[in-house]
Write a protein that holds these residues in place. Structure first.
Motif, PDB file in Angstrom:
ATOM      1  N   LEU A  59       0.829  -1.212  -0.054  1.00  7.19           N
ATOM      2  CA  LEU A  59       0.086   0.050  -0.086  1.00  7.19           C
ATOM      3  C   LEU A  59       0.905   1.165   0.049  1.00  7.19           C
ATOM      4  N   VAL A  60       2.080   1.121   0.787  1.00 11.59           N
ATOM      5  CA  VAL A  60       2.671   2.488   0.801  1.00 11.59           C
ATOM      6  C   VAL A  60       3.605   2.714  -0.331  1.00 11.59           C
ATOM      7  N   GLY A  61       3.947   1.618  -0.955  1.00  8.59           N
ATOM      8  CA  GLY A  61       4.722   1.693  -2.380  1.00  8.59           C
ATOM      9  C   GLY A  61       3.827   2.266  -3.264  1.00  8.59           C
ATOM     10  N   GLN A  62       2.554   2.061  -3.369  1.00  7.07           N
ATOM     11  CA  GLN A  62       1.493   2.377  -4.505  1.00  7.07           C
ATOM     12  C   GLN A  62       1.409   3.932  -3.997  1.00  7.07           C
ATOM     13  N   ALA A  63       1.298   4.453  -2.971  1.00  9.70           N
ATOM     14  CA  ALA A  63       0.999   5.515  -2.457  1.00  9.70           C
ATOM     15  C   ALA A  63       2.332   6.345  -2.894  1.00  9.70           C
ATOM     16  N   VAL A  64       3.404   6.067  -2.799  1.00  9.17           N
ATOM     17  CA  VAL A  64       4.588   6.973  -3.127  1.00  9.17           C
ATOM     18  C   VAL A  64       4.737   6.820  -4.441  1.00  9.17           C
ATOM     19  N   VAL A  89      13.706   2.373  13.215  1.00 11.39           N
ATOM     20  CA  VAL A  89      13.969   1.438  12.167  1.00 11.39           C
ATOM     21  C   VAL A  89      12.584   1.033  11.232  1.00 11.39           C
ATOM     22  N   LEU A  90      11.752   0.650  12.144  1.00 11.36           N
ATOM     23  CA  LEU A  90      10.539  -0.023  11.315  1.00 11.36           C
ATOM     24  C   LEU A  90       9.637   1.168  10.830  1.00 11.36           C
ATOM     25  N   ALA A  91       9.631   2.664  11.554  1.00  7.12           N
ATOM     26  CA  ALA A  91       8.862   3.253  11.186  1.00  7.12           C
ATOM     27  C   ALA A  91       9.414   3.913   9.663  1.00  7.12           C
ATOM     28  N   ALA A  92      10.614   4.140   9.727  1.00  6.88           N
ATOM     29  CA  ALA A  92      11.618   4.670   8.339  1.00  6.88           C
ATOM     30  C   ALA A  92      11.238   3.535   7.400  1.00  6.88           C
ATOM     31  N   LEU A  93      11.158   2.302   7.508  1.00  2.00           N
ATOM     32  CA  LEU A  93      11.015   1.359   6.635  1.00  2.00           C
ATOM     33  C   LEU A  93       9.516   1.253   6.033  1.00  2.00           C
ATOM     34  N   THR A  94       8.782   1.307   6.867  1.00  2.00           N
ATOM     35  CA  THR A  94       7.235   1.178   6.558  1.00  2.00           C
ATOM     36  C   THR A  94       7.045   2.525   5.707  1.00  2.00           C
ATOM     37  N   ALA A  95       7.486   3.608   6.121  1.00  2.00           N
ATOM     38  CA  ALA A  95       7.321   4.712   5.231  1.00  2.00           C
ATOM     39  C   ALA A  95       7.876   4.891   3.840  1.00  2.00           C
ATOM     40  N   LEU A 154       9.856   0.959   0.111  1.00  2.00           N
ATOM     41  CA  LEU A 154      10.809   0.073  -0.032  1.00  2.00           C
ATOM     42  C   LEU A 154      10.292  -1.547   0.143  1.00  2.00           C
ATOM     43  N   PRO A 155      10.676  -2.545  -0.600  1.00  2.00           N
ATOM     44  CA  PRO A 155      10.314  -3.964   0.098  1.00  2.00           C
ATOM     45  C   PRO A 155      10.330  -4.132   1.532  1.00  2.00           C
ATOM     46  N   THR A 156       9.276  -4.732   2.273  1.00  2.00           N
ATOM     47  CA  THR A 156       9.555  -5.051   3.627  1.00  2.00           C
ATOM     48  C   THR A 156       9.330  -6.504   3.825  1.00  2.00           C
ATOM     49  N   ASP A 157       9.403  -7.245   2.571  1.00  2.00           N
ATOM     50  CA  ASP A 157       9.292  -8.849   2.833  1.00  2.00           C
ATOM     51  C   ASP A 157      10.739  -9.400   3.582  1.00  2.00           C
ATOM     52  N   ALA A 158      11.510  -8.735   3.088  1.00  2.00           N
ATOM     53  CA  ALA A 158      12.971  -9.140   3.729  1.00  2.00           C
ATOM     54  C   ALA A 158      13.741  -7.767   4.054  1.00  2.00           C
ATOM     55  N   PHE A 159      14.254  -7.622   5.107  1.00  2.00           N
ATOM     56  CA  PHE A 159      15.378  -6.424   5.405  1.00  2.00           C
ATOM     57  C   PHE A 159      16.115  -6.771   6.302  1.00  2.00           C
ATOM     58  N   LEU A 160      17.323  -5.990   6.364  1.00  2.00           N
ATOM     59  CA  LEU A 160      18.568  -6.238   6.954  1.00  2.00           C
ATOM     60  C   LEU A 160      18.784  -4.954   7.761  1.00  2.00           C
ATOM     61  N   PHE A 161      18.764  -4.826   9.130  1.00  2.00           N
ATOM     62  CA  PHE A 161      19.240  -3.613   9.904  1.00  2.00           C
ATOM     63  C   PHE A 161      20.948  -3.752   9.957  1.00  2.00           C
ATOM     64  N   ALA A 162      21.426  -3.010   9.041  1.00  3.48           N
ATOM     65  CA  ALA A 162      22.931  -3.132   8.986  1.00  3.48           C
ATOM     66  C   ALA A 162      23.658  -2.186  10.190  1.00  3.48           C
ATOM     67  N   GLY A 163      22.840  -1.503  10.760  1.00  6.19           N
ATOM     68  CA  GLY A 163      23.653  -0.761  11.824  1.00  6.19           C
ATOM     69  C   GLY A 163      24.487   0.566  11.522  1.00  6.19           C
ATOM     70  N   PHE A 164      25.384   0.714  12.163  1.00  5.25           N
ATOM     71  CA  PHE A 164      26.236   1.859  11.843  1.00  5.25           C
ATOM     72  C   PHE A 164      27.399   1.305  10.895  1.00  5.25           C
ATOM     73  N   PRO A 173      20.030 -10.308  -0.534  1.00  4.28           N
ATOM     74  CA  PRO A 173      19.008 -10.086  -1.297  1.00  4.28           C
ATOM     75  C   PRO A 173      17.600  -9.600  -0.148  1.00  4.28           C
ATOM     76  N   ALA A 174      17.855  -8.447   0.180  1.00  2.23           N
ATOM     77  CA  ALA A 174      16.928  -7.569   1.046  1.00  2.23           C
ATOM     78  C   ALA A 174      17.076  -6.161   1.068  1.00  2.23           C
ATOM     79  N   THR A 175      16.200  -5.519   1.729  1.00  3.31           N
ATOM     80  CA  THR A 175      16.264  -3.896   1.829  1.00  3.31           C
ATOM     81  C   THR A 175      17.340  -3.778   2.759  1.00  3.31           C
ATOM     82  N   LEU A 176      18.129  -2.890   2.705  1.00  6.70           N
ATOM     83  CA  LEU A 176      19.301  -2.905   3.650  1.00  6.70           C
ATOM     84  C   LEU A 176      19.014  -1.385   4.292  1.00  6.70           C
ATOM     85  N   VAL A 177      19.109  -1.321   5.687  1.00  4.17           N
ATOM     86  CA  VAL A 177      18.712  -0.255   6.622  1.00  4.17           C
ATOM     87  C   VAL A 177      19.721   0.183   7.485  1.00  4.17           C
ATOM     88  N   PHE A 178      20.456   1.117   7.183  1.00  4.51           N
ATOM     89  CA  PHE A 178      21.707   1.608   7.946  1.00  4.51           C
ATOM     90  C   PHE A 178      21.176   2.702   9.016  1.00  4.51           C
TER      91      PHE A 178
END
Length: 85
Positions: free
Chosen positions: A1-6, A21-27, A30-40, A59-64
């Motif tokens: 839904l968010v992807g379509q809105a964007v 992290v989850l707030a930023a990811l959901t907004a 980007l794909p949320t089916d697989a993500f990696l929180f890569a930290g600093f 093969p995932a959305t990377l979150v830094f």
């Protein structure tokens, strides 16, 4: 839904909760089916590039996590070089 809105130019604003992290990811739209929180990322350029290279094959959305304003341009340049535009 968010992807379509964007895609339609609709601004999405998360309601912050226990996880920034989850707030930023959901907004992000980007794909949320697989993500990696890569930290600093490392501060030193060579170490940062090595870490990005290691993450490139995941093969995932990377979150830094948060980056210093002084290092942001260098970090973004390294990401573009490693991951492409």
């Amino acid at each position: 839904l968010v992807g379509q809105a964007v895609e339609r130019g609709i601004r999405v604003v998360p309601i912050p909760g226990a996880s920034a992290v989850l707030a930023a990811l959901t907004a992000s739209g980007l794909p949320t089916d697989a993500f990696l929180f890569a930290g600093f990322l490392p501060v030193k350029d060579g170490q940062r590039r090595s870490r990005l290279e290691a993450l490139k094959a995941i093969p995932a959305t990377l979150v830094f996590f948060f980056e210093s304003p002084r290092r942001l341009a260098d970090t973004m340049a390294a990401m573009e070089q490693v991951f492409g535009a």
